[in-house]
Design a protein around this motif. Structure first.
Motif, mmCIF file in Angstrom:
data_model
loop_
_atom_site.group_PDB
_atom_site.id
_atom_site.type_symbol
_atom_site.label_atom_id
_atom_site.label_comp_id
_atom_site.label_asym_id
_atom_site.label_seq_id
_atom_site.Cartn_x
_atom_site.Cartn_y
_atom_site.Cartn_z
ATOM 1 N N ALA A 335 -28.652 27.428 17.592
ATOM 2 C CA ALA A 335 -27.820 28.436 16.939
ATOM 3 C C ALA A 335 -26.451 27.853 16.613
ATOM 4 N N GLY A 336 -25.768 28.450 15.650
ATOM 5 C CA GLY A 336 -24.434 27.977 15.301
ATOM 6 C C GLY A 336 -23.377 28.429 16.276
ATOM 7 N N GLY A 337 -23.706 29.433 17.111
ATOM 8 C CA GLY A 337 -22.755 29.975 18.073
ATOM 9 C C GLY A 337 -23.073 31.436 18.321
ATOM 10 N N ILE A 338 -22.099 32.189 18.838
ATOM 11 C CA ILE A 338 -22.304 33.612 19.111
ATOM 12 C C ILE A 338 -21.133 34.417 18.572
ATOM 13 N N PHE A 339 -21.352 35.716 18.412
ATOM 14 C CA PHE A 339 -20.291 36.707 18.258
ATOM 15 C C PHE A 339 -20.281 37.544 19.524
ATOM 16 N N HIS A 340 -19.110 38.094 19.877
ATOM 17 C CA HIS A 340 -19.076 39.014 21.013
ATOM 18 C C HIS A 340 -18.023 40.085 20.756
ATOM 19 N N THR A 341 -18.168 41.198 21.445
ATOM 20 C CA THR A 341 -17.341 42.363 21.142
ATOM 21 C C THR A 341 -15.893 42.235 21.578
ATOM 22 N N ASP A 342 -15.566 41.226 22.398
ATOM 23 C CA ASP A 342 -14.155 41.007 22.715
ATOM 24 C C ASP A 342 -13.390 40.492 21.498
ATOM 25 N N GLU A 343 -14.100 39.986 20.486
ATOM 26 C CA GLU A 343 -13.443 39.458 19.282
ATOM 27 C C GLU A 343 -13.792 40.249 18.025
ATOM 28 N N LEU A 344 -14.636 41.256 18.143
ATOM 29 C CA LEU A 344 -15.030 42.070 16.989
ATOM 30 C C LEU A 344 -14.318 43.421 17.031
ATOM 31 N N PRO A 345 -14.063 44.015 15.835
ATOM 32 C CA PRO A 345 -14.513 43.604 14.494
ATOM 33 C C PRO A 345 -13.725 42.409 13.958
ATOM 34 N N ALA A 346 -14.439 41.521 13.278
ATOM 35 C CA ALA A 346 -13.865 40.330 12.640
ATOM 36 C C ALA A 346 -15.014 39.604 11.961
ATOM 37 N N TYR A 347 -14.685 38.563 11.200
ATOM 38 C CA TYR A 347 -15.688 37.724 10.539
ATOM 39 C C TYR A 347 -16.628 38.529 9.626
ATOM 40 N N GLY A 348 -16.111 39.595 9.039
ATOM 41 C CA GLY A 348 -16.918 40.425 8.150
ATOM 42 C C GLY A 348 -17.677 41.533 8.845
ATOM 43 N N VAL A 349 -17.645 41.570 10.171
ATOM 44 C CA VAL A 349 -18.298 42.641 10.946
ATOM 45 C C VAL A 349 -17.322 43.807 11.061
#
Length: 618
Positions: A335-349
């Protein structure tokens, strides 16, 4: 952050890996010179799988590596043999490599083994075509001194270097076989190191002892340091691939900080009764997402991290967070990495997508959610790895192998290997080390003192030569009667200046350097002409020193020709000489040297110029 490392119970040890400068490789007669990837003449591919030890056990590190399905490509050269391709049994242990290893053992005050038996160490990351590395224990129980007390040498092994990693790509890795099989000595210390500074000093001391033999390779990648670190409440962590000694103390400091942060996070998670749920597929949550990364993925998997809210984004090393640790494990599975809710919303999410995601995995306000977007198989295996690492975070600090980064931080590589990866090599007979002809080499520190006292070098130049990569050439030059200062300044100053000017000094062999220095000593070349002649030889290594002197237009002139040139310069500047007398010497000396263009030695020019000025001012 400053720590009381004694109170924290810091324990550290080193593993130093140094390539030996031998004619041939450890188990075959192939040369040990490195090649450029574009010099390869063909390639072949392999898939590697772990095998069980003699006790029927599988090594955990090898097992995890095998779960990542990768194709390994190997670049072969015109010098590559069947041993390197693992299509032929290895030869006997190289005598030259063993002798150098025994010299190093003497410098480390080690006890040499009665017999050196070659073992196979399972390695399935593709760095060996066979799926294992051959290694032999040669000596144990040594010791070095540091300012903070002695550091024991637990063991010293002679082993084959791995293949060079050329390129990592989706689904595979490309290696070069030019490095595979170069003799490599591995020195492991006891866990006697108690501060970051002592770790660096111990590494510097071992490095000095290795270079004292004059038989180790020099340059980037020829020596690597691994550092083992733990604190009392933490766990043993091995950091591999430290390229620079200057990085060691920072790595130790940052690893202590990381373990302290992880322990604090674990305590908080335990207070929150944290848990990790089973991963779920949540692809439909992002059906209309504007996030480019997620929209381009085949599927999305997520995991609820109960009680982790606010902790996944917590920094545990400079610019690295607990989320980065989770991401390292996801990357191991493609995988290229992860997203997690401590940093979201961001990156188009969007915020709406975050809330929908939380609902899809039944996450409460105190929970965090991590997700992976990738191809279906990759996303599922990657999120399982993330979940496993998150469960470990609740317990504390995991034992693991990490890769050293240039900024003094580290990243996850794999679990710590165990004893299950070692078993005997049946194709190579044991060797009885012969100590009868082994002499303890002169230490570099002692050599510096000798160069000053016996050869008249100043302290700076003596240290440069003794610690430099041309030390053996310097010794050979002095043995041939060449002036020590001329030889030292050529090897340490002239070559450096030429390299900075873009001259390919790597083309200059020891024989070429010595022949030019002998031309100076014999009066066939002025010292001022050394640079131009070496430039000619670097451009065309087939030239002899005499031919290079001719090509540079520096064929020597006799004493009377020098005198004629000096007289011409004086006559052109007659008024200045009459007015200033010997005060005009410096200006006229430069003009004389320019007129002679390096064809005459400066000392001869100086002598004749003073003589001729004196005649006119007496």
């Amino acid at each position: 952050m400053t720590h009381d490392y004694e109170t924290l119970g810091l324990v550290a040890g080193l593993e130093i890996h140094q390539q030996l400068d031998t004619e041939t490789k450890l188990f075959c007669s192939c040369p040990t010179e490195r090649r450029e990837p574009e010099e390869s003449v063909r390639s072949f591919t392999r898939y590697l799988h772990p095998t069980k030890s003699e006790l029927g056990e599988l090594d955990e590190a090898a097992l995890e590596e095998s779960r990542v399905d990768r194709e390994f490509e190997y670049l072969a050269f015109d010098s590559t043999c069947l041993v390197e391709e693992d299509d032929e049994p290895p030869g006997r242990l190289d005598d030259e490599a063993l002798k150098t290893t025994l010299e190093i053992a003497a410098l480390l005050d080690c006890t040499v083994a009665d017999e050196a038996h070659v073992m196979r160490k399972i390695v399935v990351d593709g760095s060996n075509t066979s799926g294992f590395q051959r290694s032999s224990l040669v000596a144990t129980d040594g010791e070095i001194e540091t300012d903070d007390g002695p550091v024991g040498i637990a063991d010293m092994l002679l082993e084959e270097e791995s293949a060079a990693r050329i390129e990592e790509r989706d689904g595979g890795v490309t290696y070069g076989l030019d490095r595979l099989g170069i003799p490599l000595v591995e020195i492991g210390t006891e866990p006697d190191i108690r501060t970051p500074e002592q770790a660096r000093e111990a590494a510097e001391r071992i490095g000095m002892l290795l270079r004292s033999t004059g038989k180790v390779k020099r340059g980037l990648g020829t020596i690597r340091q691994d550092v083992n670190v733990s604190i009392e409440e933490g766990a043993r962590v091995e950091m591999k691939g430290v390229q620079s000694l200057e990085d060691i103390d920072d790595l130790v400091k940052n690893e202590v900080d990381r373990q302290l942060e992880l322990l604090d996070i674990a305590e908080t998670l335990q207070q929150r009764n944290a848990a990790v749920a089973e991963p779920r597929e949540v692809t439909d949550v992002f059906e209309d997402t504007e996030s480019g990364v997620i929209a381009g993925a085949e599927s999305v998997f997520a995991v609820r991290l109960e009680g982790f809210d606010g902790l996944v984004g917590r920094e545990i090393q400079p610019d690295r967070r607990l989320g980065t640790e989770l991401s390292d494990h996801a990357k191991r599975h493609g995988a290229g990495g992860i997203f997690h809710t401590d940093e979201l919303p961001a990156y188009g999410v969007t915020e709406r997508e975050v809330q929908t995601l939380r609902a899809a995995v039944d996450a409460d306000a105190g929970d965090a959610v991590a997700l992976v977007a990738a191809d279906a198989g990759v996303a599922e295996s990657a999120i399982e790895a993330v979940a496993d690492r998150a469960r470990t975070a609740i317990e504390g600090v995991p034992e693991e192998t990490r890769g050293a980064n240039e900024d003094g931080t580290s990243e996850y590589l794999r679990p710590l290997p165990g004893a299950a990866r070692m078993y005997p090599e049946t194709d190579v007979p044991p060797v009885e080390p012969d100590l009868s002809e082994i002499e303890t080499p002169e230490l570099l520190t002692e050599r510096v003192e000798r160069y000053e006292a016996e050869l008249g070098l100043d302290s700076g130049l003596a240290e440069q030569v003794a610690y430099g990569r041309h030390m053996t050439t310097f010794e050979a030059a002095v043995e041939r009667g060449i002036d020590p200062t001329t030889a030292a300044s050529t090897l340490e100053s002239t070559l450096t200046e030429l390299r900075r000017d873009g001259v390919s000094v790597e083309n200059l062999t020891e024989a070429a350097l010595l022949s030019v220095l002998e031309s100076v000593e014999g009066g066939d070349l002025a010292k001022e002409g050394i640079g131009p002649v070496l430039t000619e030889l670097a451009a065309d290594p087939t030239l002899s020193a005499e031919e290079a002197i001719e090509a540079a237009g520096l064929a020597g002139v006799d004493r009377e020709t020098v005198r004629e040139t000096v007289i011409e310069v004086i006559e052109r500047n007659g008024a200045q000489v009459e007015k200033e007398g010997m005060g005009a010497f410096s200006a006229l000396m430069g003009e004389c040297m320019g007129a002679l263009r390096g064809k005459a030695d400066g000392e001869v020019v100086s002598e004749l110029l003073r003589e001729e000025i004196g005649k006119r001012t007496a």
